[in-house]
Design an enzyme around this catalytic site. Structure first.
Site, mmCIF file in Angstrom:
data_model
loop_
_atom_site.group_PDB
_atom_site.id
_atom_site.type_symbol
_atom_site.label_atom_id
_atom_site.label_comp_id
_atom_site.label_asym_id
_atom_site.label_seq_id
_atom_site.Cartn_x
_atom_site.Cartn_y
_atom_site.Cartn_z
ATOM 1 N N THR A 27 55.154 12.432 107.563
ATOM 2 C CA THR A 27 55.149 13.858 107.883
ATOM 3 C C THR A 27 54.435 14.083 109.208
ATOM 4 O OG1 THR A 27 55.380 14.594 105.614
ATOM 5 C CG2 THR A 27 54.196 16.079 107.084
ATOM 6 N N HIS A 176 62.568 12.056 97.152
ATOM 7 C CA HIS A 176 61.096 11.988 97.102
ATOM 8 C C HIS A 176 60.641 12.274 95.670
ATOM 9 C CE1 HIS A 176 56.997 12.002 98.141
ATOM 10 N NE2 HIS A 176 57.021 12.693 99.264
ATOM 11 N N ASN A 179 54.025 11.200 95.103
ATOM 12 C CA ASN A 179 52.921 11.925 95.757
ATOM 13 C C ASN A 179 52.630 13.334 95.258
ATOM 14 O OD1 ASN A 179 52.376 9.690 97.223
ATOM 15 N ND2 ASN A 179 53.403 10.348 99.092
ATOM 16 N N TYR A 181 54.549 15.768 94.291
ATOM 17 C CA TYR A 181 55.484 16.856 94.601
ATOM 18 C C TYR A 181 56.371 17.139 93.378
ATOM 19 C CZ TYR A 181 53.503 16.230 99.196
ATOM 20 O OH TYR A 181 52.603 16.147 100.229
ATOM 21 N N ASN A 236 47.682 14.657 95.906
ATOM 22 C CA ASN A 236 47.965 16.069 95.636
ATOM 23 C C ASN A 236 47.604 16.511 94.225
ATOM 24 O OD1 ASN A 236 49.021 17.002 98.225
ATOM 25 N ND2 ASN A 236 50.645 15.501 97.857
HETATM 26 C C1 8OZ Z 1 51.105 13.841 104.652
HETATM 27 C C2 8OZ Z 1 50.991 15.203 104.905
HETATM 28 C C3 8OZ Z 1 51.877 16.067 104.308
HETATM 29 C C4 8OZ Z 1 52.862 15.590 103.459
HETATM 30 C C5 8OZ Z 1 53.757 12.720 101.268
HETATM 31 C C6 8OZ Z 1 55.303 14.136 102.446
HETATM 32 O O1 8OZ Z 1 52.575 12.434 101.025
HETATM 33 C C7 8OZ Z 1 54.054 13.717 102.325
HETATM 34 C C8 8OZ Z 1 52.977 14.237 103.208
HETATM 35 C C9 8OZ Z 1 52.079 13.361 103.811
HETATM 36 O O2 8OZ Z 1 54.681 12.207 100.652
#
Ligand code: 8OZ
Length: 359
Positions: A27, A176, A179, A181, A236
Site C-alpha cells: 500500500t 485479499h 490482515n 480486512y 488490524n
Molecule cells: C499498510 C498500510 C495500509 C494497508 C495490508 C493493505 O496490510 C494493507 C495495508 C498495509 O494488507
C-alpha cells in the site's frame, strides 16, 4: 552458499515467470482524483518488473471497501484506464502482474464512506486500530453489521472487480483474505459474532471468503485467481481462537476451486514470523497448486525454504520499496537500500519512483 533455484524460471499455472521472486502487494497511498492509480504508478511498477510476479497494491472493489486515503480502486472506468497504463508498462518491461482485490470491512472511517456512512463488518465490533485519513492517523470508525441480504452484493463487487482487472490487462488477481480486512474479519471469531449462516462454525465463518474466491475464479478462471491469507497475524486488531482448524478447512476448500496460488503471510504481518505456533506445511500439503510464502524473508531464508520444499515462490514486500532491482541485488549479493519511512505512504514521486537501480 547453497544452490538456489530462486533465480530460475517458474511456471505459475500457465503463466511463465522469469524467477521465483514475487513482489508482495504494498500500500503506497498515491492514487489521484477518483482513486485512480497515479501516472507514476506505471513507472514504479515497471521499475520493479524483473520480479517474477508483481502483485499490485490492494485496490478497493467499491467505495465501501476503501479504508485509507488515496488507495486506488478497480470499480470505475477511470480506474481501469489508470491501471491499463500500469499493466502495459510492466508487460513492456517483460514482467507479469496481478492485482490484489480488497474490501477493508471495519478498518475504515466515516469520512471515506458514501454520505459519511458507518463502515461495514461481520458484527458491530470496532477494531482497535488506526487508519490514515484527512492526512492524519485516526481511530477507525464504529462499524455496522452487514445484513445477510447484503452479502451477495459484496461477492458481486469482487466478481466485477476481477472482471475489471482483466479488462485493465492484469495477468490475474489476488483476493485479499488477510490482515484483518473484511474476509479475514468473517473468518476469525474475534470479529465475527454472527449467528446466521456466516458466523459461528468454522464452515460458516469461511463461507464469505470461499464464495468470493469461487465467484472470482468463475469470472476470470481459476488459473488467474490467487488468494492471500494470514492465519495468525494480529494485524488490524484481529484475533482467532482456532486458526489451525479454521485455515486447514479454508485451504482444503480453496484447493477444490483449483486456484492458481495460495499466498501466506507466515506469522505476524511485518514480523515476527514466530508469534504463534502454526503448521504452514499442513496448508501447503492441502493445496495442489503454487504456494507463495511471505514475511521477513531474506536471500538465505528464501533459499533455505525453497530447498526444503516449504514453499514454491517467495514474496518480498518492503525490500522492493527502495530496491527496484531487488532481484539483481539478491543475485549479486549487493547491499540493499533502506526505505525512507516518511515517504512510504502518500506523497508524490519522492520515495516512490526515485530509488535508483544499481548499474
Ligand atoms: C499498510 C498500510 C495500509 C494497508 C495490508 C493493505 O496490510 C494493507 C495495508 C498495509 O494488507
Amino acid at each position: 552458499m547453497t544452490q538456489t533455484t530462486l533465480f530460475e524460471p517458474y511456471t505459475l499455472g500457465e503463466i511463465p515467470l522469469a524467477n521465483h521472486i514475487v513482489m508482495a502487494p504494498l500500500t503506497r497511498n498515491r492514487a489521484v482524483a477518483g482513486m485512480v492509480p497515479s501516472p507514476d504508478a506505471a513507472t514504479y511498477y515497471a521499475q520493479r518488473a524483473t520480479a517474477g510476479l508483481i502483485i499490485a497494491e490492494a485496490s478497493q472493489i467499491s467505495q465501501q471497501g476503501q479504508g485509507y486515503q488515496d488507495t486506488p480502486g478497480i470499480y470505475s472506468d477511470a480506474q481501469i484506464a489508470g491501471w491499463q497504463a500500469v499493466t502495459s508498462a510492466v508487460h513492456a518491461a517483460g514482467g507479469k502482474i496481478f492485482l490484489q482485490l480488497w474490501h477493508v470491512g471495519r478498518i475504515s472511517h466515516v469520512d471515506l464512506q458514501k454520505d459519511g456512512a458507518a463502515p461495514v463488518a461481520p458484527s458491530a465490533i470496532r477494531a482497535e486500530g488506526k487508519t490514515f485519513v484527512n492526512n492524519t492517523f485516526a481511530d477507525v470508525s464504529e462499524p455496522r453489521a452487514l445484513d445477510l441480504d447484503e452479502l451477495p452484493g459484496i461477492v458481486a463487487d469482487f466478481r466485477k472487480a476481477a472482471a475489471n482487472a482483466i479488462v485493465a490487462g492484469f495477468d490475474g488477481v489476488e483476493v485479499h483474505g488477510a490482515n484483518g480486512y473484511l474476509l479475514d474479519q468473517f473468518a476469525k471469531d474475534g470479529a465475527n459474532h454472527r449467528d446466521d449462516a456466516y458466523g459461528g462454525s468454522i464452515e460458516n465463518r469461511a463461507r464469505l471468503m470461499l464464495e468470493v474466491a469461487a465467484a472470482v475464479a468463475e469470472e476470470i478462471g481459476a488459473g488467474r485467481t490467487g488468494i492471500r491469507l494470514s492465519p495468525v497475524s494480529p494485524a488490524n486488531g484481529i484475533s482467532c481462537s482456532d486458526p489451525q482448524a479454521q485455515f486447514d478447512y479454508i485451504v482444503r476448500e480453496l484447493d477444490k476451486l483449483n486456484l492458481v496460488y495460495l499466498h501466506v503471510i507466515e506469522g505476524a504481518t511485518g514480523g515476527p514470523r514466530d508469534n504463534a505456533a502454526f503448521d504452514y506445511a499442513a496448508l501447503r500439503a492441502a493445496f495442489r497448486n503454487t504456494y507463495i510464502a511471505n514475511n521477513g524473508f531474506d536471500l538465505a531464508l528464501a533459499t533455505q525454504q525453497i530447498a526444503a520444499s516449504k514453499t514454491d515462490l517467495v514474496a518480498f514486500g518492503r525490500p522492493f520499496i527502495a530496491n527496484p532491482d531487488l532481484v539483481a541485488r539478491l543475485k549479486t549479493g549487493a547491499a540493499l537500500a533502506e526505505p525512507d519511512q516518511s515517504t512510504m505512504y502518500g506523497g508524490g514521486a519522492k520515495g516512490y519512483i526515485d530509488y535508483p537501480a544499481l548499474n
